[in-house]
Design a protein around this motif. Structure first.
Motif, PDB file in Angstrom:
ATOM      1  N   LEU A   1       0.873  -1.153  -0.082  1.00 36.96           N
ATOM      2  CA  LEU A   1       0.009  -0.072  -0.045  1.00 36.96           C
ATOM      3  C   LEU A   1       0.743   1.137  -0.180  1.00 36.96           C
ATOM      4  CD1 LEU A   1      -2.781  -0.950   2.542  1.00 36.96           C
ATOM      5  CD2 LEU A   1      -2.517  -1.688   0.042  1.00 36.96           C
ATOM      6  N   ARG A   2       0.318   2.363  -0.491  1.00 33.05           N
ATOM      7  CA  ARG A   2       0.771   3.662  -0.595  1.00 33.05           C
ATOM      8  C   ARG A   2       0.594   4.056   0.865  1.00 33.05           C
ATOM      9  NH1 ARG A   2      -2.055   3.834  -5.424  1.00 33.05           N
ATOM     10  NH2 ARG A   2      -0.682   4.058  -7.010  1.00 33.05           N
ATOM     11  N   ILE A   3       1.423   5.004   1.396  1.00 32.60           N
ATOM     12  CA  ILE A   3       1.265   5.370   2.955  1.00 32.60           C
ATOM     13  C   ILE A   3      -0.204   6.019   3.210  1.00 32.60           C
ATOM     14  CG2 ILE A   3       2.375   7.515   2.522  1.00 32.60           C
ATOM     15  CD1 ILE A   3       3.260   7.198   5.695  1.00 32.60           C
ATOM     16  N   SER A   4      -0.622   7.064   2.206  1.00 36.49           N
ATOM     17  CA  SER A   4      -1.903   7.267   2.112  1.00 36.49           C
ATOM     18  C   SER A   4      -2.807   6.683   2.039  1.00 36.49           C
ATOM     19  CB  SER A   4      -2.057   8.254   1.009  1.00 36.49           C
ATOM     20  OG  SER A   4      -1.986   7.839  -0.382  1.00 36.49           O
TER      21      SER A   4
ATOM     22  N   VAL B   1      -9.105  -0.758  -0.533  1.00 34.82           N
ATOM     23  CA  VAL B   1      -8.258   0.463  -0.457  1.00 34.82           C
ATOM     24  C   VAL B   1      -8.780   1.449  -1.342  1.00 34.82           C
ATOM     25  CG1 VAL B   1      -6.171  -0.654   0.549  1.00 34.82           C
ATOM     26  CG2 VAL B   1      -6.219  -0.287  -1.788  1.00 34.82           C
ATOM     27  N   THR B   2      -8.534   2.604  -1.161  1.00 31.42           N
ATOM     28  CA  THR B   2      -8.849   3.803  -2.013  1.00 31.42           C
ATOM     29  C   THR B   2      -7.563   4.553  -2.481  1.00 31.42           C
ATOM     30  OG1 THR B   2     -10.696   4.185  -0.864  1.00 31.42           O
ATOM     31  CG2 THR B   2     -10.234   5.945  -2.463  1.00 31.42           C
ATOM     32  N   GLY B   3      -7.324   4.430  -3.766  1.00 31.91           N
ATOM     33  CA  GLY B   3      -5.923   4.950  -4.387  1.00 31.91           C
ATOM     34  C   GLY B   3      -6.128   5.914  -4.948  1.00 31.91           C
TER      35      GLY B   3
ATOM     36  N   LEU C   1      -0.708  -3.081  -7.013  1.00 26.42           N
ATOM     37  CA  LEU C   1      -0.067  -1.913  -6.830  1.00 26.42           C
ATOM     38  C   LEU C   1      -1.243  -0.690  -7.107  1.00 26.42           C
ATOM     39  CD1 LEU C   1       3.698  -2.236  -7.885  1.00 26.42           C
ATOM     40  CD2 LEU C   1       2.665  -2.175  -5.706  1.00 26.42           C
ATOM     41  N   GLY C   2      -2.158  -1.143  -7.941  1.00 26.67           N
ATOM     42  CA  GLY C   2      -3.116   0.126  -8.324  1.00 26.67           C
ATOM     43  C   GLY C   2      -2.352   0.811  -9.381  1.00 26.67           C
ATOM     44  N   HIS C   3      -1.660   0.426 -10.401  1.00 23.91           N
ATOM     45  CA  HIS C   3      -0.829   1.252 -11.104  1.00 23.91           C
ATOM     46  C   HIS C   3      -1.921   1.289 -12.512  1.00 23.91           C
ATOM     47  CE1 HIS C   3       3.498   0.685  -9.929  1.00 23.91           C
ATOM     48  NE2 HIS C   3       2.956   1.540  -9.184  1.00 23.91           N
ATOM     49  N   ALA C   4      -2.139   2.473 -13.009  1.00 21.14           N
ATOM     50  CA  ALA C   4      -2.989   2.441 -14.133  1.00 21.14           C
ATOM     51  C   ALA C   4      -2.483   1.974 -15.446  1.00 21.14           C
ATOM     52  CB  ALA C   4      -3.482   3.888 -14.455  1.00 21.14           C
ATOM     53  N   SER C   5      -1.038   2.248 -15.232  1.00 19.89           N
ATOM     54  CA  SER C   5      -0.175   1.511 -16.665  1.00 19.89           C
ATOM     55  C   SER C   5       0.765   0.516 -16.301  1.00 19.89           C
ATOM     56  CB  SER C   5       0.392   2.725 -17.288  1.00 19.89           C
ATOM     57  OG  SER C   5       1.139   2.558 -18.246  1.00 19.89           O
ATOM     58  N   LEU C   6       0.772  -0.359 -17.042  1.00 19.87           N
ATOM     59  CA  LEU C   6       1.882  -1.419 -16.636  1.00 19.87           C
ATOM     60  C   LEU C   6       3.304  -0.806 -17.003  1.00 19.87           C
ATOM     61  CD1 LEU C   6       2.278  -4.495 -16.351  1.00 19.87           C
ATOM     62  CD2 LEU C   6       2.148  -4.987 -19.085  1.00 19.87           C
ATOM     63  N   SER C   7       3.266   0.184 -17.882  1.00 17.15           N
ATOM     64  CA  SER C   7       4.757   0.778 -18.008  1.00 17.15           C
ATOM     65  C   SER C   7       5.201   1.377 -16.605  1.00 17.15           C
ATOM     66  CB  SER C   7       4.584   1.812 -18.865  1.00 17.15           C
ATOM     67  OG  SER C   7       3.950   2.828 -18.439  1.00 17.15           O
ATOM     68  N   THR C   8       4.517   1.749 -15.709  1.00 16.55           N
ATOM     69  CA  THR C   8       4.659   2.068 -14.493  1.00 16.55           C
ATOM     70  C   THR C   8       5.176   0.944 -13.531  1.00 16.55           C
ATOM     71  OG1 THR C   8       3.067   3.668 -14.460  1.00 16.55           O
ATOM     72  CG2 THR C   8       3.957   3.231 -12.338  1.00 16.55           C
ATOM     73  N   THR C   9       4.470  -0.455 -13.799  1.00 16.36           N
ATOM     74  CA  THR C   9       5.084  -1.416 -12.950  1.00 16.36           C
ATOM     75  C   THR C   9       6.475  -2.126 -13.519  1.00 16.36           C
ATOM     76  OG1 THR C   9       2.687  -1.873 -12.816  1.00 16.36           O
ATOM     77  CG2 THR C   9       4.044  -3.568 -12.158  1.00 16.36           C
ATOM     78  N   GLN C  10       6.591  -1.984 -14.822  1.00 18.18           N
ATOM     79  CA  GLN C  10       7.751  -2.468 -15.606  1.00 18.18           C
ATOM     80  C   GLN C  10       8.951  -1.933 -14.993  1.00 18.18           C
ATOM     81  OE1 GLN C  10       6.535  -1.624 -19.452  1.00 18.18           O
ATOM     82  NE2 GLN C  10       6.226  -3.957 -19.803  1.00 18.18           N
ATOM     83  N   ILE C  11       8.957  -0.996 -14.178  1.00 17.10           N
ATOM     84  CA  ILE C  11      10.382  -0.406 -13.604  1.00 17.10           C
ATOM     85  C   ILE C  11      10.875  -1.403 -12.805  1.00 17.10           C
ATOM     86  CG2 ILE C  11       9.107   0.653 -11.772  1.00 17.10           C
ATOM     87  CD1 ILE C  11      11.311   2.903 -11.985  1.00 17.10           C
TER      88      ILE C  11
END
Length: 328
Positions: A179-182, A203-205, A298-308
């Motif tokens: 989770l994100r801290i928020s 969770v609400t992201g 993780l709640g990433h909208a784009s797979l490119s964000t996760t690919q890091i």
């Protein structure tokens, strides 16, 4: 909010007083900010950042063009005008990442102006974004990530047991569920089941998007331990995690907890609460986790964000290869 309702709200929004822009531009900017906050569902912090960046661009253009910025002036901008802005910001020591965000905010404003038929800023499409050096997140080692969420690691601190249990539960959620801290501090009491009563949290992201995330029994037990020790009433619709006076817990408190743990565990400065989220993703990937599944978790909208995270995994594999191959 529907598209029609968001549009009506935007048209009814008050003007923003910008001394460096004509009233028509101030009014348009106010409507655009309502649009990205309501219709695009951007977070308040993102809307605030976009507004700040757009103001900086308009303030520069006022001085650069020699007068308050009008819609007509925006439509007449050239690539040279925008490059002058970028050069000026570079001269002020602004990083490439901040400059890229400023251009992103201005491009969003430009797209909205074009959609509304107010102005076409074609020069923005011809300006290249500054190159950003890629930096990989720095996850913790598996053993260190586990120890961070161990309440016994802070047994010597002069703090009430319920506070230590609370901090351990928050950190366990960050690493155990990514989770994100928020997101962790935004949980309501009803969002987290008791041990044995469920195995997911809702969770609400970002963008108020809700998602279900699996949670380990050990993490649920850490939350239950905190709840049993907490001296305050925790109603189902109230915040799960509270501060010393019973109000919502501030993210800064958890950041300070991590600072103390860094010293106790001899961890690097990169060991922050958000690093636990990076560790969650990296450790799943190292154990064969599917990238698409990790994206959902993780709640990433784009797979490119996760690919890091594939970069982190590959980097560690190469370290093992170089250290262990018999022909090194």
């Amino acid at each position: 909010m529907t598209r029609k309702a968001a549009s009506e709200t935007a048209r009814a929004s008050p003007e923003i007083d910008l001394p460096f822009a004509a009233p028509e531009v101030s009014a348009a900017m106010a409507r655009w900010l309502v649009h990205i906050g309501a219709e695009r569902r951007m977070s308040p912090k993102t809307v605030e950042a976009y507004a700040r960046d757009a103001r900086q661009v308009l303030a520069f253009l006022c001085e650069h063009l020699g007068g308050r910025v009008t819609l007509r002036a925006l439509g007449s901008l050239t690539t040279a005008d925008l490059r002058a802005f970028m050069a000026a910001r570079r001269g002020d020591g602004i990083s490439g990442r901040s400059l890229m965000r400023a251009l992103a905010g201005m491009r969003s404003f430009a797209r909205w102006l074009a959609r509304e038929g107010l102005a076409e800023i074609g020069a923005l499409a011809a300006v290249r974004a500054p190159k950003i050096a890629k930096t990989l997140p720095k996850p913790l080692a598996v053993a260190d990530a586990r120890r961070v969420a161990d309440v016994d690691m802070r047994a010597g601190e002069e703090r009430e047991p319920w506070v230590l249990a609370r901090d351990a539960a928050v950190l366990a959620l960050l690493y155990g569920s990514g989770l994100r801290i928020s997101e962790a501090l935004g949980l309501k009491r009803r969002d987290v089941p008791a041990p044995g009563a469920g195995d997911v949290v809702v969770v609400t992201g970002k963008g108020n998007k809700r998602r279900m995330v699996p949670v380990l029994r050990s993490v649920l037990q850490a939350v239950a331990d905190y709840v049993s020790l907490c001296p305050y009433d925790l109603p189902d619709t109230g915040p799960l995690f509270v501060g010393a006076k019973g109000g919502p817990l501030s993210p800064r408190i958890i950041q300070l907890v991590m600072e103390r743990l860094r010293g106790a565990l001899s961890l690097p400065d990169s060991a922050t609460p958000h690093a636990l989220r990076h560790s969650f993703a990296t450790h799943l990937l190292m154990r064969g986790g599917d990238l698409r599944a990790i994206q959902e978790l993780l709640g990433h909208a784009s797979l490119s964000t996760t690919q890091i995270y594939t970069g982190i995994d590959s980097e560690r594999l190469m370290e093992v290869y170089r250290a262990a191959h018999p022909r090194r």
